[in-house]
Design a protein around this motif. Structure first.
Motif, PDB file in Angstrom:
ATOM      1  N   VAL A 239       0.851  -1.206   0.000  1.00 14.29           N
ATOM      2  CA  VAL A 239       0.000   0.000   0.000  1.00 14.29           C
ATOM      3  C   VAL A 239       0.883   1.251   0.000  1.00 14.29           C
ATOM      4  O   VAL A 239       0.580   2.240  -0.684  1.00 14.29           O
ATOM      5  N   ALA A 240       1.991   1.178   0.722  1.00 14.67           N
ATOM      6  CA  ALA A 240       2.887   2.338   0.786  1.00 14.67           C
ATOM      7  C   ALA A 240       3.475   2.669  -0.584  1.00 14.67           C
ATOM      8  O   ALA A 240       3.832   3.821  -0.846  1.00 14.67           O
ATOM      9  N   GLU A 241       3.539   1.657  -1.448  1.00 16.23           N
ATOM     10  CA  GLU A 241       4.112   1.896  -2.781  1.00 16.23           C
ATOM     11  C   GLU A 241       3.169   2.664  -3.697  1.00 16.23           C
ATOM     12  O   GLU A 241       3.580   3.154  -4.745  1.00 16.23           O
ATOM     13  N   LEU A 242       1.904   2.749  -3.325  1.00 15.43           N
ATOM     14  CA  LEU A 242       0.950   3.536  -4.134  1.00 15.43           C
ATOM     15  C   LEU A 242       1.377   5.009  -4.105  1.00 15.43           C
ATOM     16  O   LEU A 242       2.013   5.456  -3.151  1.00 15.43           O
ATOM     17  N   GLY A 243       0.958   5.760  -5.111  1.00 17.98           N
ATOM     18  CA  GLY A 243       1.240   7.197  -5.094  1.00 17.98           C
ATOM     19  C   GLY A 243       0.503   7.861  -3.933  1.00 17.98           C
ATOM     20  O   GLY A 243      -0.505   7.343  -3.444  1.00 17.98           O
ATOM     21  N   ASP A 244       1.000   9.020  -3.503  1.00 17.78           N
ATOM     22  CA  ASP A 244       0.400   9.701  -2.347  1.00 17.78           C
ATOM     23  C   ASP A 244      -1.072  10.052  -2.570  1.00 17.78           C
ATOM     24  O   ASP A 244      -1.898   9.932  -1.673  1.00 17.78           O
ATOM     25  N   THR A 245      -1.400  10.514  -3.785  1.00 19.20           N
ATOM     26  CA  THR A 245      -2.796  10.915  -4.061  1.00 19.20           C
ATOM     27  C   THR A 245      -3.721   9.718  -3.947  1.00 19.20           C
ATOM     28  O   THR A 245      -4.793   9.809  -3.332  1.00 19.20           O
ATOM     29  N   CYS A 246      -3.281   8.598  -4.557  1.00 20.34           N
ATOM     30  CA  CYS A 246      -4.114   7.386  -4.501  1.00 20.34           C
ATOM     31  C   CYS A 246      -4.303   6.933  -3.059  1.00 20.34           C
ATOM     32  O   CYS A 246      -5.415   6.601  -2.639  1.00 20.34           O
ATOM     33  N   LYS A 247      -3.203   6.925  -2.309  1.00 22.94           N
ATOM     34  CA  LYS A 247      -3.288   6.500  -0.905  1.00 22.94           C
ATOM     35  C   LYS A 247      -4.291   7.376  -0.158  1.00 22.94           C
ATOM     36  O   LYS A 247      -5.137   6.885   0.589  1.00 22.94           O
ATOM     37  N   LYS A 248      -4.175   8.688  -0.406  1.00 27.37           N
ATOM     38  CA  LYS A 248      -5.043   9.619   0.323  1.00 27.37           C
ATOM     39  C   LYS A 248      -6.520   9.358   0.002  1.00 27.37           C
ATOM     40  O   LYS A 248      -7.337   9.235   0.926  1.00 27.37           O
ATOM     41  N   ILE A 249      -6.828   9.253  -1.295  1.00 27.64           N
ATOM     42  CA  ILE A 249      -8.234   9.067  -1.664  1.00 27.64           C
ATOM     43  C   ILE A 249      -8.767   7.739  -1.140  1.00 27.64           C
ATOM     44  O   ILE A 249      -9.870   7.675  -0.567  1.00 27.64           O
ATOM     45  N   LEU A 250      -7.974   6.676  -1.289  1.00 26.67           N
ATOM     46  CA  LEU A 250      -8.452   5.357  -0.837  1.00 26.67           C
ATOM     47  C   LEU A 250      -8.621   5.313   0.681  1.00 26.67           C
ATOM     48  O   LEU A 250      -9.586   4.727   1.175  1.00 26.67           O
ATOM     49  N   LEU A 251      -7.682   5.941   1.393  1.00 26.98           N
ATOM     50  CA  LEU A 251      -7.799   5.956   2.863  1.00 26.98           C
ATOM     51  C   LEU A 251      -9.008   6.771   3.319  1.00 26.98           C
ATOM     52  O   LEU A 251      -9.738   6.371   4.232  1.00 26.98           O
ATOM     53  N   LEU A 252      -9.202   7.929   2.656  1.00 32.14           N
ATOM     54  CA  LEU A 252     -10.354   8.764   3.036  1.00 32.14           C
ATOM     55  C   LEU A 252     -11.658   8.016   2.793  1.00 32.14           C
ATOM     56  O   LEU A 252     -12.594   8.101   3.593  1.00 32.14           O
ATOM     57  N   PHE A 253     -11.713   7.266   1.701  1.00 31.39           N
ATOM     58  CA  PHE A 253     -12.962   6.579   1.358  1.00 31.39           C
ATOM     59  C   PHE A 253     -13.146   5.274   2.150  1.00 31.39           C
ATOM     60  O   PHE A 253     -14.197   5.054   2.748  1.00 31.39           O
ATOM     61  N   TYR A 254     -12.096   4.418   2.144  1.00 30.28           N
ATOM     62  CA  TYR A 254     -12.288   3.078   2.726  1.00 30.28           C
ATOM     63  C   TYR A 254     -11.921   2.995   4.214  1.00 30.28           C
ATOM     64  O   TYR A 254     -12.378   2.096   4.897  1.00 30.28           O
ATOM     65  N   TYR A 255     -11.069   3.902   4.705  1.00 34.94           N
ATOM     66  CA  TYR A 255     -10.732   3.823   6.138  1.00 34.94           C
ATOM     67  C   TYR A 255     -11.514   4.846   6.961  1.00 34.94           C
ATOM     68  O   TYR A 255     -12.090   4.518   7.995  1.00 34.94           O
ATOM     69  N   GLU A 256     -11.543   6.074   6.435  1.00 36.34           N
ATOM     70  CA  GLU A 256     -12.262   7.100   7.219  1.00 36.34           C
ATOM     71  C   GLU A 256     -13.736   7.199   6.847  1.00 36.34           C
ATOM     72  O   GLU A 256     -14.483   7.988   7.450  1.00 36.34           O
ATOM     73  N   ASN A 257     -14.130   6.407   5.845  1.00 38.98           N
ATOM     74  CA  ASN A 257     -15.543   6.325   5.436  1.00 38.98           C
ATOM     75  C   ASN A 257     -16.142   7.680   5.062  1.00 38.98           C
ATOM     76  O   ASN A 257     -17.310   7.975   5.393  1.00 38.98           O
ATOM     77  N   LEU A 258     -15.349   8.538   4.409  1.00 35.22           N
ATOM     78  CA  LEU A 258     -15.883   9.834   3.978  1.00 35.22           C
ATOM     79  C   LEU A 258     -16.635   9.675   2.658  1.00 35.22           C
ATOM     80  O   LEU A 258     -16.364   8.765   1.865  1.00 35.22           O
ATOM     81  N   SER A 259     -17.583  10.576   2.430  1.00 38.92           N
ATOM     82  CA  SER A 259     -18.329  10.543   1.168  1.00 38.92           C
ATOM     83  C   SER A 259     -17.497  11.216   0.081  1.00 38.92           C
ATOM     84  O   SER A 259     -16.491  11.884   0.378  1.00 38.92           O
ATOM     85  N   MET A 260     -17.946  11.055  -1.170  1.00 42.20           N
ATOM     86  CA  MET A 260     -17.227  11.684  -2.289  1.00 42.20           C
ATOM     87  C   MET A 260     -17.190  13.207  -2.116  1.00 42.20           C
ATOM     88  O   MET A 260     -16.196  13.849  -2.444  1.00 42.20           O
TER      89      MET A 260
END
Lengths: 201, 254
Positions: A134-155
Motif C-alpha cells: 500500500v505504501a508503494e501507491l502514489g500519495d494521491t491514490c493513498k489519500k483518496i483510498l484511505l479517506l474513502f475506505y478507512y475514514e468512510n468519507l463521502s465523495m
C-alpha cells in the motif's frame, strides 16, 4: 486541554465496532494497558523497543478482531489483550529462534488464543508486506483510498479535501487507484493469502 | 460464462462500496453465486479494501503511539530534598495555622454571656465557724439554700445590714433574679462607701460584675473587672484573669 477519560469495556468495544471516537478509544487502551503489556515483554527477553512494536501489533490485531466480531466479550478486554500480547511476543521469540524452554512451557500452559483469532494475529511478515504494497501507491491514490475506505468519507467530503473539480472526477480517480492496488495485490499470492486471513480469519 | 466486462467490474466496485440499489445488489449477488471467476474477482476487491483498511489502522495507531509515548514517558520532575523539606514544612505550618485559626474562630463565635458566667461563677458559701451557735436566721436560711426565704427575711428586717444585703443578692443570683441581685450587690457597695467600711465589698463587686455579664451590660462589667484586676489587694484580683476580661470585651464587640 485534552480531557482524559477511561472507557468501560462495553463502550470501548462499541466504539471500535462502529469506528466512532477511534482516537480517544486507542488512547484509552494505551493509558490502561500499555505499561502492563510492556512489562511482560521486557521481562521475557524483550527490549523497550520490542515492547512498543509488539503493543502496536497487538492493538491493530485487537481492533481488527473486534471489527470482525471475533471478540465475543467472554473475557475482559484486559485479559484478551494480555493473551494477544503473550501470543504475539512468543511467536516473535520463536521467529528469532530465542524462545526459552520456560517460555514455551508457559505458552503451552497459558495461551488460549482461539484458532480463528490466531489466523488474524499471526503472519507478521505477511502483514508487513501488506503495508509495504500500500505504501508503494502514489500519495494521491493513498489519500483518496484511505479517506474513502478507512475514514468512510463521502465523495463530497473527499472533494473538499482535494483539488479535483467534481465528485465524478474523484470517483473516477478512486476507481483507478483501487484497480491499481488490486493489480499489485493480485501479483503477490502470499499477500492475497494474508489478506484472506485478515478478512475471514 | 465470462462476465469480466468493464460494466461488470464497475458493478462489483459499487457492490464493494455499498452503492448498489437493493435490486441491483440482489442481481449481482446472484451472478456471484453462479460464477466462480466473478467471485474470485470480487474477493480480490475485498482483499484490496482489507489492505487499505489495515494500512489506515496501522498508520493511525502509529501516529497515536508517538503521542502516547510522549505522554506516558514524560519525565516526572524530581524535587530536591531541600525543596521537599520546605514543601512539607510549609504544609505542616499551614495545617497548624489553620487549626489555630479554626480554634480561635470557634472560640469567638461560640462565646456567649452564659458560657462566660458559668466558667467563672461559683456559688457563694458562708464560712462555718466552729462552736458558734449564734447564726442569724438569714444565714441559716442561706446555708440551707432556702434562697426565697433569705430574700423574704432581708425584706422583713427593720434595720439595714450589709451582710444580709449581700446574702440577699447572692440568693437572688441563685434564683436567676438578675435585676434584684444587681440591686442588692450595688447596695452593698453603696452602704460600704457611705459607712466607710469594706464588709463583703470585694465579693459584692465580683458578683455584681458577673451579674452584669449575664445581663449583657458588658461595658459596666468590663469597667468593674478592670478595677478588680488592677487592685492587687482585692480578694478576687487573682480570679479576674486576662481570659475573663478578654472574653467580656469580645462579647462587647459582637
Amino acid at each position: 486541554m485534552e480531557v482524559i477519560r477511561n472507557f468501560p469495556d462495553s463502550e470501548l468495544v462499541a466504539n471500535i465496532r462502529s469506528g466512532q471516537r477511534m482516537e480517544d478509544t486507542i488512547k484509552a487502551i494505551y493509558r490502561g494497558h500499555f505499561e502492563g503489556l510492556c512489562w511482560y515483554v521486557m521481562n521475557n527477553s524483550g527490549s523497550r523497543q520490542d515492547a512498543e512494536d509488539i503493543f502496536q501489533e497487538v492493538l491493530v490485531s485487537f481492533i481488527e478482531l473486534v471489527q470482525q466480531d471475533k471478540f465475543r466479550g467472554e473475557s475482559t478486554v484486559k485479559t484478551f489483550l494480555y493473551s494477544l500480547n503473550r501470543y504475539t511476543w512468543l511467536n516473535e521469540l520463536k521467529r528469532r529462534g530465542r524462545a526459552l524452554a520456560r517460555e514455551e512451557k508457559y505458552e503451552k500452559g497459558q495461551v488460549h488464543i482461539e484458532m480463528d483469532a490466531g489466523h488474524t494475529i499471526a503472519n507478521r511478515e505477511g502483514k508487513a508486506e501488506v503495508l509495504k504494497v500500500v505504501a508503494e501507491l502514489g500519495d494521491t491514490c493513498k489519500k483518496i483510498l484511505l479517506l474513502f475506505y478507512y475514514e468512510n468519507l463521502s465523495m463530497k467530503e473527499i472533494l473538499d479535501q482535494t483539488d479535483y473539480e467534481s465528485e465524478q472526477v474523484v470517483r473516477n480517480k478512486k476507481y483507478k487507484c483501487l484497480k491499481q492496488l488490486e493489480q499489485m495485490v493480485n501479483a503477490n499470492p502470499a499477500l492475497r493469502e494474508t489478506l484472506k486471513n485478515l478478512i475471514h480469519g | 460464462m465470462d462476465n469480466s466486462t468493464p460494466e461488470m467490474d464497475e458493478k462489483l466496485v459499487r457492490l464493494l462500496d455499498g452503492d448498489l440499489s437493493p435490486e441491483e445488489r440482489i442481481t449481482v449477488e446472484q451472478q456471484l453465486a453462479g460464477n466462480a471467476l466473478l467471485l474470485q474477482q470480487y474477493d480480490r476487491l475485498l482483499a484490496t479494501k482489507a489492505a487499505i483498511r489495515h494500512f489506515g489502522l496501522q498508520q493511525q495507531v502509529g501516529a497515536i503511539h508517538s503521542q502516547m509515548m510522549a505522554e506516558l514517558n514524560a519525565p516526572i520532575k524530581k524535587i530536591s530534598p531541600v525543596r521537599k523539606m520546605i514543601r512539607y514544612t510549609s504544609a505542616i505550618a499551614a495545617g497548624i495555622l489553620l487549626l489555630v485559626a479554626g480554634f480561635f474562630a470557634y472560640q469567638y463565635f461560640s462565646l456567649t454571656p452564659e458560657k462566660v458566667f458559668s466558667a467563672n461563677y461559683q456559688a457563694y458559701e458562708l464560712n462555718t465557724s466552729r462552736g458558734t451557735t449564734t447564726n442569724s436566721l438569714i444565714e441559716e436560711a442561706f446555708r440551707q439554700k432556702k434562697y426565697e426565704e433569705v430574700i423574704r427575711l432581708r425584706d422583713a428586717a427593720t434595720e439595714p445590714n450589709i451582710k444580709n444585703e449581700f446574702l440577699a443578692g447572692a440568693a437572688a443570683l441563685e434564683l436567676n433574679n438578675l435585676s434584684l441581685a444587681r440591686q442588692r450587690f450595688a447596695s452593698v457597695i453603696e452602704q460600704n462607701k457611705t459607712a466607710n467600711t469594706t464588709v463583703l465589698n470585694d465579693e459584692a463587686e465580683y458578683y455584681l460584675a458577673l451579674t452584669q455579664v449575664r445581663q449583657k451590660d458588658f461595658a459596666a462589667a468590663v469597667m468593674l473587672l478592670e478595677k478588680i484586676q488592677q487592685d492587687s489587694g482585692h480578694t478576687y484580683s487573682a480570679k479576674v484573669k486576662n481570659g475573663l476580661l478578654n472574653d467580656v470585651r469580645k462579647l462587647s464587640d459582637q
